[in-house]
Design a protein around this motif. Structure first.
Motif, PDB file in Angstrom:
ATOM      1  N   SER A  45      70.911  40.439  56.143  1.00  0.00           N
ATOM      2  CA  SER A  45      71.569  39.877  57.327  1.00  0.00           C
ATOM      3  C   SER A  45      70.621  39.011  58.137  1.00  0.00           C
ATOM      4  N   GLY A  46      69.749  38.288  57.431  1.00  0.00           N
ATOM      5  CA  GLY A  46      68.914  37.318  58.100  1.00  0.00           C
ATOM      6  C   GLY A  46      67.631  37.860  58.656  1.00  0.00           C
ATOM      7  N   ALA A  47      67.324  39.123  58.498  1.00  0.00           N
ATOM      8  CA  ALA A  47      66.082  39.685  59.023  1.00  0.00           C
ATOM      9  C   ALA A  47      65.211  40.145  57.879  1.00  0.00           C
ATOM     10  N   GLU A  48      63.958  39.696  57.868  1.00  0.00           N
ATOM     11  CA  GLU A  48      63.037  40.055  56.800  1.00  0.00           C
ATOM     12  C   GLU A  48      62.007  41.033  57.329  1.00  0.00           C
ATOM     13  N   THR A  49      61.838  42.148  56.651  1.00  0.00           N
ATOM     14  CA  THR A  49      60.829  43.110  57.063  1.00  0.00           C
ATOM     15  C   THR A  49      59.450  42.577  56.741  1.00  0.00           C
ATOM     16  N   ALA A  50      58.457  43.156  57.379  1.00  0.00           N
ATOM     17  CA  ALA A  50      57.095  42.688  57.184  1.00  0.00           C
ATOM     18  C   ALA A  50      56.656  42.952  55.758  1.00  0.00           C
ATOM     19  N   ALA A  51      56.069  41.967  55.151  1.00  0.00           N
ATOM     20  CA  ALA A  51      55.575  42.089  53.782  1.00  0.00           C
ATOM     21  C   ALA A  51      54.556  41.001  53.540  1.00  0.00           C
ATOM     22  N   PHE A 136      76.681  36.671  39.861  1.00  0.00           N
ATOM     23  CA  PHE A 136      76.708  35.444  40.636  1.00  0.00           C
ATOM     24  C   PHE A 136      75.290  35.022  41.023  1.00  0.00           C
ATOM     25  N   ALA A 137      75.193  33.760  41.471  1.00  0.00           N
ATOM     26  CA  ALA A 137      73.920  33.194  41.926  1.00  0.00           C
ATOM     27  C   ALA A 137      74.029  32.837  43.400  1.00  0.00           C
ATOM     28  N   THR A 138      72.914  33.023  44.133  1.00  0.00           N
ATOM     29  CA  THR A 138      72.896  32.778  45.575  1.00  0.00           C
ATOM     30  C   THR A 138      71.615  32.054  45.952  1.00  0.00           C
ATOM     31  N   LEU A 139      71.743  31.116  46.878  1.00  0.00           N
ATOM     32  CA  LEU A 139      70.583  30.480  47.490  1.00  0.00           C
ATOM     33  C   LEU A 139      70.482  30.976  48.922  1.00  0.00           C
ATOM     34  N   GLY A 140      69.267  31.251  49.396  1.00  0.00           N
ATOM     35  CA  GLY A 140      69.147  31.805  50.736  1.00  0.00           C
ATOM     36  C   GLY A 140      67.799  31.550  51.372  1.00  0.00           C
ATOM     37  N   TRP A 141      67.688  32.004  52.596  1.00  0.00           N
ATOM     38  CA  TRP A 141      66.453  31.929  53.370  1.00  0.00           C
ATOM     39  C   TRP A 141      66.143  33.308  53.946  1.00  0.00           C
ATOM     40  N   SER A 142      64.922  33.558  54.277  1.00  0.00           N
ATOM     41  CA  SER A 142      64.547  34.756  55.026  1.00  0.00           C
ATOM     42  C   SER A 142      63.533  34.347  56.088  1.00  0.00           C
ATOM     43  N   ALA A 143      63.611  35.001  57.228  1.00  0.00           N
ATOM     44  CA  ALA A 143      62.740  34.646  58.347  1.00  0.00           C
ATOM     45  C   ALA A 143      62.727  35.781  59.341  1.00  0.00           C
ATOM     46  N   GLN A 144      61.852  35.685  60.338  1.00  0.00           N
ATOM     47  CA  GLN A 144      61.777  36.635  61.443  1.00  0.00           C
ATOM     48  C   GLN A 144      61.915  35.880  62.760  1.00  0.00           C
ATOM     49  N   GLY A 145      62.691  36.453  63.657  1.00  0.00           N
ATOM     50  CA  GLY A 145      62.782  35.874  64.993  1.00  0.00           C
ATOM     51  C   GLY A 145      63.961  34.953  65.210  1.00  0.00           C
ATOM     52  N   PHE A 146      64.677  34.603  64.182  1.00  0.00           N
ATOM     53  CA  PHE A 146      65.874  33.784  64.366  1.00  0.00           C
ATOM     54  C   PHE A 146      66.823  34.036  63.195  1.00  0.00           C
TER      55      PHE A 146
END
Length: 581
Positions: A45-51, A136-146
């Protein structure tokens, strides 16, 4: 050395290689150690944990991998009708892109049918989440803070159809000044190209990671489509500079159920005839991983390093998705023209690739000339026999010479029966004096081993052979002969067990092999004589479950051998006299 013993040994060796090569290769030629395995912790849901950004542990993973175990499974048609979609139309495939989540989750291969029946539906490769066997195939982004797009994001599309002539762009924006765009284009075959763009219209720089992945729920249930020692089905790719073939079971058993790689040329899932893979831009450095996920689901994914996007700037990355049939020419074209390294290795040619690929190319060329794969196999057999004719001629000459000196050999064996080393020494001297090469008799059979195995791989792996008819009741040369004795030659609607699935072609194979052996001089050893009496019928049972095309090759080879033996008998009367006696 008796030529019949050489023949028996060579035949048994060929069977051993055909049936046991995988065990031998794993024991004595083990594959390289598996790559390091790390824990994948990916936010949703758009939030990436620290890694660690350098590890596949930070791969973007918006949404769920497919239908959860508790989710109600609906028919594909119902799910497709309920969604907002952009149609996909090319000469080889049809489908759609789901505007919810921007997933490519609906692909059918219009060139191929599920069965040989004329009204059979086309092969379905991709299916949406919430259906049986979601893929299925998916394109996406991951980020923190937005916020970044996730599996529930509804995208806005420009255009209504994705075709080779009409690309489509999807767009979405969050509330903090960042906008996202995916530009889809597709060629006339099976390659989808997607440009992912993030534009930062906010007041501060943002860090973001983009990636692409394929999710698959379940594994093939058809016994003919499952992973085996001759046919790889499962996770595959060109990873860390070498081709990789991973089993689903190995992935499930891996620590943290993740196999991570530091570099990827492409990766995805292969079936016997089909491939779905994600491919980064040519020369781009990415990290990759295979994941085993809850609900009997699996993921193949790659991600780029975190990148900073300054205010007023944008960042564009390019990913590709292959979703289609493993056609040899198409995979080679993408490998050469698109720079997708070793994509042709999606076809698991095995250890004899250097031999199997030329065999396939010759067979495919003969098919294009003759218009029938069965006749092409027969022509290929004739070509091989002609190429081996000089060797076969030496074989028959050696057999004739061996028969001429048979009385001398028998005398030496009787004289030195209690002194084996001395007997071998005298036999070697006899061979030297008579200018006989005792190994010449089995050389053609030894050469036949890689030819037979290469043809076996071609018939079993290449989609060009799939559903190709021959004549009469043989409607698919890549499948077993359907006219079996126990089902009254196909009249009864059931398939006998493998051990008892004796078909018409298997009987013909046994008869032609029996006639071929009858033309050979009778062995003096009664044990060998008994072996030769039952060997054709043993092979009839052993070969019955194999592809009809393989049996057609062997039958044609037997018939040509019979004709060649008759001709050779005229050339070497001593051999004919020995056979008559």
């Amino acid at each position: 050395m008796d030529d019949k013993r050489n023949l028996i040994a060579a035949i048994l060796l060929s069977v051993a290689i055909l049936l046991g090569w995988n065990f031998v290769s794993e024991k004595f030629f083990p594959t390289p150690a598996k790559p390091d395995v790390t824990t994948t912790v990916a936010g949703t849901s758009g939030a990436e944990t620290a890694a660690n950004p350098a590890l596949p542990g930070a791969l973007p993973a918006p949404g769920t991998p497919g239908a959860p175990a508790s989710q109600v499974i609906r028919p594909v048609e119902a799910v497709l009708a309920a969604g907002q979609r952009i149609a996909i139309e090319t000469p080889k495939l049809e489908g759609s892109i789901n505007l919810v989540g921007a997933r490519v989750d609906d692909i059918t291969l219009t060139k191929y049918r599920q069965t040989i029946k004329k009204d059979s539906p086309p092969v379905r490769l991709f299916s949406p989440a919430g259906t049986k066997g979601a893929y299925f195939a998916t394109l996406g982004w991951s980020a923190q803070g937005f916020a970044v797009p996730d599996a529930s994001t509804v995208w806005t599309a420009t255009g209504t159809r994705l075709t080779p002539a009409t690309p489509v762009t999807l767009s979405w924006a969050n509330t903090t000044g960042q906008s996202f765009r995916i530009e889809y284009s597709i060629d006339k075959d099976y390659l989808i190209t997607a440009k992912q763009t993030i534009a930062n219209n906010g007041a501060a720089p943002v860090a973001v990671r983009s990636g692409t992945y394929i999710d698959r729920t379940g594994t093939p249930t058809d016994p003919h489509e499952q992973d085996s020692w001759t046919i790889h089905v499962g996770p595959t790719g060109y990873l860390d500079g070498k081709s990789n073939f991973t089993n689903y079971d190995e992935l499930v058993e891996a620590p943290a159920k993740t196999m991570s790689y530091g570099a990827a040329g492409w990766l995805g899932f292969t079936d016997k005839y089909w491939l779905a893979a994600v491919v980064p831009a040519k020369g781009e450095k990415v990290s990759a991983a295979f994941n085993a996920l809850p609900g009997d689901s699996y993921r193949a994914a790659f991600a780029r390093d975190l990148a900073e996007v300054a205010p007023g700037k944008q960042l564009t990355t390019t990913s590709r998705i292959f979703a289609g049939a493993k056609e040899v020419s198409t995979l080679s074209m993408y490998q050469d023209d698109q720079g997708i390294t070793r994509l042709s290795n999606a076809i698991d040619w095995g250890w004899f690739e250097f031999f199997a690929v030329p065999i396939f190319k010759l067979l495919d060329w003969l098919f294009k000339q003759l218009g029938n794969f069965g006749f092409a196999i027969m022509a290929l057999t004739l070509v091989i026999r002609l190429l081996m004719f000089p060797i076969a001629q030496r074989q028959f000459r050696s057999m004739a010479q061996m028969r001429v000196v048979q009385p001398k050999m028998k005398l030496l064996q009787d004289r030195y029966k209690d002194d084996k080393p001395k007997m071998q020494q005298e036999l070697m001297k006899l061979y030297k004096d008579e200018k006989i090469n005792p190994l010449a008799g089995c050389l053609p059979i030894v050469i036949q081993i890689p030819i037979f195995y290469a043809l076996y791989k071609v018939l079993m792996l290449t989609i060009e052979m799939r559903h190709q008819p021959f004549v009469g009741w043989i409607k698919d040369l890549s499948a077993q002969d359907p006219a079996m004795i126990l089902n009254l030659f196909g009249l009864l609607p059931f398939t006998p067990p493998s051990l008892l699935s004796i078909g018409v072609m298997a009987v013909i194979l046994g008869v032609t092999m029996y006639l071929q052996f009858r033309l050979n001089p009778a062995p003096t050893d009664p044990v060998q004589a008994q072996v030769f009496k039952i060997m054709p019928w043993i092979f009839m049972f052993v070969m019955a479950p194999f592809a009809a095309g393989l049996l057609l090759y062997w039958i044609t080879n037997n018939i040509l051998s019979i004709g060649q033996q008759q001709w050779m008998y005229r050339q070497f009367p001593a051999l004919k006299a020995a056979a008559t006696k």
